[in-house]
Scaffold this active site. Structure first.
Site, PDB file in Angstrom:
ATOM      1  N   HIS A 449       0.834  -1.204   0.000  1.00  0.00           N
ATOM      2  CA  HIS A 449       0.000   0.000   0.000  1.00  0.00           C
ATOM      3  C   HIS A 449       0.871   1.258   0.000  1.00  0.00           C
ATOM      4  O   HIS A 449       0.692   2.153  -0.842  1.00  0.00           O
ATOM      5  CB  HIS A 449      -0.914  -0.021   1.229  1.00  0.00           C
ATOM      6  CG  HIS A 449      -1.755   1.204   1.394  1.00  0.00           C
ATOM      7  ND1 HIS A 449      -3.102   1.224   1.105  1.00  0.00           N
ATOM      8  CD2 HIS A 449      -1.464   2.466   1.834  1.00  0.00           C
ATOM      9  CE1 HIS A 449      -3.594   2.424   1.340  1.00  0.00           C
ATOM     10  NE2 HIS A 449      -2.615   3.196   1.792  1.00  0.00           N
ATOM     11  N   GLU A 450       1.805   1.332   0.939  1.00  0.00           N
ATOM     12  CA  GLU A 450       2.646   2.526   1.032  1.00  0.00           C
ATOM     13  C   GLU A 450       3.572   2.644  -0.170  1.00  0.00           C
ATOM     14  O   GLU A 450       3.889   3.754  -0.617  1.00  0.00           O
ATOM     15  CB  GLU A 450       3.451   2.505   2.340  1.00  0.00           C
ATOM     16  CG  GLU A 450       2.601   2.503   3.605  1.00  0.00           C
ATOM     17  CD  GLU A 450       1.624   3.665   3.702  1.00  0.00           C
ATOM     18  OE1 GLU A 450       1.862   4.708   3.043  1.00  0.00           O
ATOM     19  OE2 GLU A 450       0.621   3.541   4.424  1.00  0.00           O
ATOM     20  N   HIS A 453       1.909   4.574  -2.880  1.00  0.00           N
ATOM     21  CA  HIS A 453       2.085   6.024  -2.724  1.00  0.00           C
ATOM     22  C   HIS A 453       3.477   6.445  -3.206  1.00  0.00           C
ATOM     23  O   HIS A 453       3.638   7.478  -3.873  1.00  0.00           O
ATOM     24  CB  HIS A 453       1.941   6.419  -1.256  1.00  0.00           C
ATOM     25  CG  HIS A 453       0.540   6.408  -0.738  1.00  0.00           C
ATOM     26  ND1 HIS A 453      -0.487   7.070  -1.365  1.00  0.00           N
ATOM     27  CD2 HIS A 453      -0.005   5.836   0.369  1.00  0.00           C
ATOM     28  CE1 HIS A 453      -1.610   6.906  -0.673  1.00  0.00           C
ATOM     29  NE2 HIS A 453      -1.346   6.161   0.380  1.00  0.00           N
ATOM     30  N   HIS A 456       3.714   6.647  -6.899  1.00  0.00           N
ATOM     31  CA  HIS A 456       2.971   7.826  -7.347  1.00  0.00           C
ATOM     32  C   HIS A 456       3.856   9.068  -7.251  1.00  0.00           C
ATOM     33  O   HIS A 456       3.842   9.930  -8.153  1.00  0.00           O
ATOM     34  CB  HIS A 456       1.720   7.981  -6.481  1.00  0.00           C
ATOM     35  CG  HIS A 456       0.642   8.813  -7.096  1.00  0.00           C
ATOM     36  ND1 HIS A 456      -0.512   9.140  -6.427  1.00  0.00           N
ATOM     37  CD2 HIS A 456       0.525   9.397  -8.314  1.00  0.00           C
ATOM     38  CE1 HIS A 456      -1.292   9.878  -7.205  1.00  0.00           C
ATOM     39  NE2 HIS A 456      -0.679  10.049  -8.348  1.00  0.00           N
ATOM     40  N   GLU A 478      -5.694   7.751  -2.617  1.00  0.00           N
ATOM     41  CA  GLU A 478      -5.535   6.371  -2.153  1.00  0.00           C
ATOM     42  C   GLU A 478      -5.737   5.332  -3.256  1.00  0.00           C
ATOM     43  O   GLU A 478      -5.601   4.142  -3.000  1.00  0.00           O
ATOM     44  CB  GLU A 478      -6.499   6.091  -1.001  1.00  0.00           C
ATOM     45  CG  GLU A 478      -6.250   6.915   0.250  1.00  0.00           C
ATOM     46  CD  GLU A 478      -4.888   6.664   0.887  1.00  0.00           C
ATOM     47  OE1 GLU A 478      -4.337   5.556   0.700  1.00  0.00           O
ATOM     48  OE2 GLU A 478      -4.379   7.574   1.563  1.00  0.00           O
ATOM     49  N   TYR A 593     -10.875   6.739   1.359  1.00  0.00           N
ATOM     50  CA  TYR A 593     -10.327   5.380   1.313  1.00  0.00           C
ATOM     51  C   TYR A 593     -11.291   4.434   0.591  1.00  0.00           C
ATOM     52  O   TYR A 593     -10.891   3.696  -0.311  1.00  0.00           O
ATOM     53  CB  TYR A 593     -10.032   4.873   2.727  1.00  0.00           C
ATOM     54  CG  TYR A 593      -8.721   5.357   3.278  1.00  0.00           C
ATOM     55  CD1 TYR A 593      -7.531   4.718   2.970  1.00  0.00           C
ATOM     56  CD2 TYR A 593      -8.664   6.458   4.126  1.00  0.00           C
ATOM     57  CE1 TYR A 593      -6.319   5.152   3.478  1.00  0.00           C
ATOM     58  CE2 TYR A 593      -7.459   6.911   4.638  1.00  0.00           C
ATOM     59  CZ  TYR A 593      -6.290   6.255   4.305  1.00  0.00           C
ATOM     60  OH  TYR A 593      -5.093   6.699   4.800  1.00  0.00           O
TER      61      TYR A 593
END
Length: 659
Positions: A449-450, A453, A456, A478, A593
């Protein structure tokens, strides 16, 4: 040289940071911005570079100092440096508040806007969007007000910045402990026991994730789980409860001054949802569907445990026991296949396969703590980004998982692209003398998940720093993180990722199949929990008046919402809101989210059709979504990638519901 003013293509020398250099950097960047401001005001009113693009240069300069200071405020081991960073961050926030209300800067941009409207200046689409957003920002933040009211707004903003920073800091520094005898720790693995044993033979537990999660999942003592749960849900209480009320009152005052009815209304008109009614409608549309699945989940837990109801502190323990019984999944066994180093290697390999990049560890990069590691991201032999990994808990460190921006991408006047820098901050179980850091499957999902980011931020190509990377609408940010979670639920991906720390073997096929089969266990309960968090946020910012002495205390409101949105009874002694850090960074935005998960699930369906390692699809995700940042509307990016209008079919399917 001050480390915060390294060339934009070079890393920050974190090892050279001192309290004095922190203070110097904050003052220097303010001085530099004043010079930039004068240059903007002195430029001709039809000068695109002077009147428009130099504003992004100015914002980029501030961000290059403010972003790393914010990171170090949350992570640096030296208390003096943390304190200096907090003071500098607060000072720069106040400085930014002043810039946002600067009459001369606004009028200079308004004059440029008139020349554009008259056809005297031609802008490309990205520059035109930047002008639109800058004008909107000014008008949204007070330039329809009188000079007197703008002065009031500036005071409110300064107070808010100070209180919000303190609220977050109180959470980071809160780590209450619980001392227990060995007899209460039945069910916990040996490596856990070794880590938390004290010299006198007792055990000192804390509320950091590597301690809290195993106790709540494996400890057989319900009494112990209850006590630790209450400790966890009272972090930063009572100081943050009073602060939260003050923050909400300040936000309400600001909202009224700007002519909006609620803070949520003010915040949402510039994101995808547009109105609070849209968000409440989104929740209502999902609520019954999710409730049906949650009730099925809850009934299974109760039947398995042989009880009529499950206390909230028993939820993880009973869920894990049911998972073991129904799917023969032993989380401790699974963890042996995910040593941190090998999992990272698999993740970096996936990034190479999807995006054509190489990620190399660089031990020469200066860091802020000995455990932090630096990495270089390269493409065709050229550096395109840098990032840092700060993975293990320590005192006074940020206590959750997050990706921190350090330097945004930006096209510079000389034609070179400023290197994006970021940091992943997590709190995984550290290694010990006998074994490496081992990740639970849930922690692997958090890592992915992180990392979404991070990609991105690193893979941005936006010429405007204010549009680069994760500088997108809050209810879209998200999507890149949540689409990455899907790879930890795919058989082929799990086989490549897993690597037993002792034998080197991949997860056995039958264990992979069991993991995937158990994916929907508690999916309804988990989705309800997300709705509950979002409902707290939206209620406080759309349906609650903190200034009304007759209003229910926030704690009572939170408990009422828990009863309304979940199947678990609230605990009287708990004060979850005191450590709900998203009420700061995601104010009136936590719904994002679930909102962005709908798009993430739908967009992953393209990978399901073409192959989860398909380079062409990965290249499309990179080029059409990640690289774009906020240079285009999110819905345009989604439709470009999908080739159609998005829908919620994949989202419902991944919850275990029929579309």
């Amino acid at each position: 040289m001050n480390p915060f003013f390294a060339p934009t293509l070079e890393p920050i020398n974190f090892a050279a940071v001192t309290p004095e250099r922190v203070q110097e950097a904050a003052q220097r960047v303010k001085d530099d911005v004043q010079v930039a401001k004068e240059a903007i005001l002195a430029s001709a009113d039809d000068d695109q570079n002077g009147r428009l693009l130099k504003r992004d240069d100015m914002n980029f300069a501030i961000g290059r100092v403010l972003s790393p200071l914010y990171l170090l405020n949350e992570t640096h081991p030296d208390a003096a440096i943390r304190e200096a960073c907090q003071a500098a961050v607060q000072d720069l926030f106040a400085f930014l508040n002043g810039l946002a209300l600067d009459e001369a800067l606004f009028q200079s941009l308004a004059a440029f806007q008139k020349r554009v409207d008259a056809g005297d200046v031609s802008l490309d689409p990205v520059a035109a969007r930047f002008l639109e957003k800058e004008m909107d920002h000014y008008l949204k933040n007070g330039f329809a007000l009188s000079a007197e009211d703008r002065a009031v707004l500036k005071e409110l903003d300064d107070q808010l910045s100070e209180k919000e920073l303190t609220f977050s800091k109180n959470i980071s520094t809160a780590n209450p402990t619980l001392r227990v005898p060995e007899a209460e720790l039945d069910g916990l693995p040996d490596d856990f026991m070794d880590r938390y044993r004290t010299e006198d033979g007792d055990y000192e537990l804390n509320t950091q994730s590597p301690c809290y999660m195993p106790v709540m999942t494996f400890a057989k003592s319900s009494s112990l789980r209850e006590r630790l749960y209450k400790l966890y849900t009272n972090r930063a209480y009572p100081e943050n409860n009073e602060l939260l009320k003050e923050i909400l009152i300040l936000r309400q005052k600001r909202t009224k001054l700007l002519g909006h009815d609620t803070y949520a209304q003010y915040k949402l008109d510039s994101v995808m949802a547009k109105t609070p009614a849209t968000v409440w409608g989104f929740y209502e549309d999902l609520r019954d569907k999710i409730k049906k699945k949650a009730e099925q989940d809850y009934a299974k837990l109760c039947d398995f445990a042989g009880v009529d109801h499950i206390p909230v502190w028993d939820r993880m323990f009973v869920t894990n026991a049911l998972r073991e019984a129904a799917y023969q999944i032993d989380q401790e066994q699974v963890k042996q296949y995910f040593p941190l180093e090998n999992t990272l290697a698999g993740l970096f390999g996936l990034a190479r396969q999807l995006y054509g990049i190489e990620i190399k560890r660089d031990d020469a990069l200066p860091v802020w703590h000995p455990e932090v590691r630096g990495y270089e991201v390269c493409e065709n032999g050229k550096r395109v980004g840098l990032f840092y990994l700060d993975f293990h808990p320590r005192e006074n460190k940020y206590s959750h998982a997050a990706c921190f921006d350090i330097q945004s991408g930006k096209l510079q006047p000389d034609g070179r692209y400023a290197t994006p820098f970021s940091a992943l901050v997590c709190n995984f179980t550290p290694p010990n003398e006998t074994r490496p850091s081992l990740l639970t499957h849930r922690e692997v999902e958090t890592l992915f998940h992180e990392f979404g980011h991070l990609m991105h931020q690193i893979l941005t190509t936006s010429p405007i720093s204010g549009f680069s990377g994760t500088s997108v609408m809050r209810d879209f940010v998200e999507m890149p993180s949540q689409i990455m979670e899907h790879w930890v639920w795919q058989a082929d991906s799990l086989a490549k990722l897993s690597h037993h720390w002792e034998t080197g073997e991949s997860l056995p096929e039958d264990l992979i199949n069991k993991l995937i089969a158990g994916r929907h266990l508690n999916s309804g309960i988990d989705a309800q929990q997300q709705m509950f968090y979002g409902a707290i946020d939206m209620t406080l910012h759309d349906r609650y008046d903190a200034a009304d002495d007759a209003a229910r205390p926030i704690t009572e409101l939170v408990k009422e919402l828990q009863r309304e949105y979940t199947l678990f009874n609230p605990v009287p002694e708990s004060h979850f809101e005191a450590s709900f850090g998203h009420l700061i960074g995601y104010a009136a935005g936590y719904y994002g989210y679930l909102w962005s998960r709908v798009y993430a699930d739908d967009m992953f369906s393209r990978f399901e059709q073409t192959g989860i390692f398909d380079r062409e699809t990965g290249t499309a995700l990179r080029a059409e979504v990640l690289a774009m940042g906020n240079t285009r509307e999110p819905m345009d990016l989604i439709q470009s990638f999908l080739g159609r209008q998005p829908n919620s079919d994949a989202f419902l399917s991944h919850l275990g519901l029929a579309p």
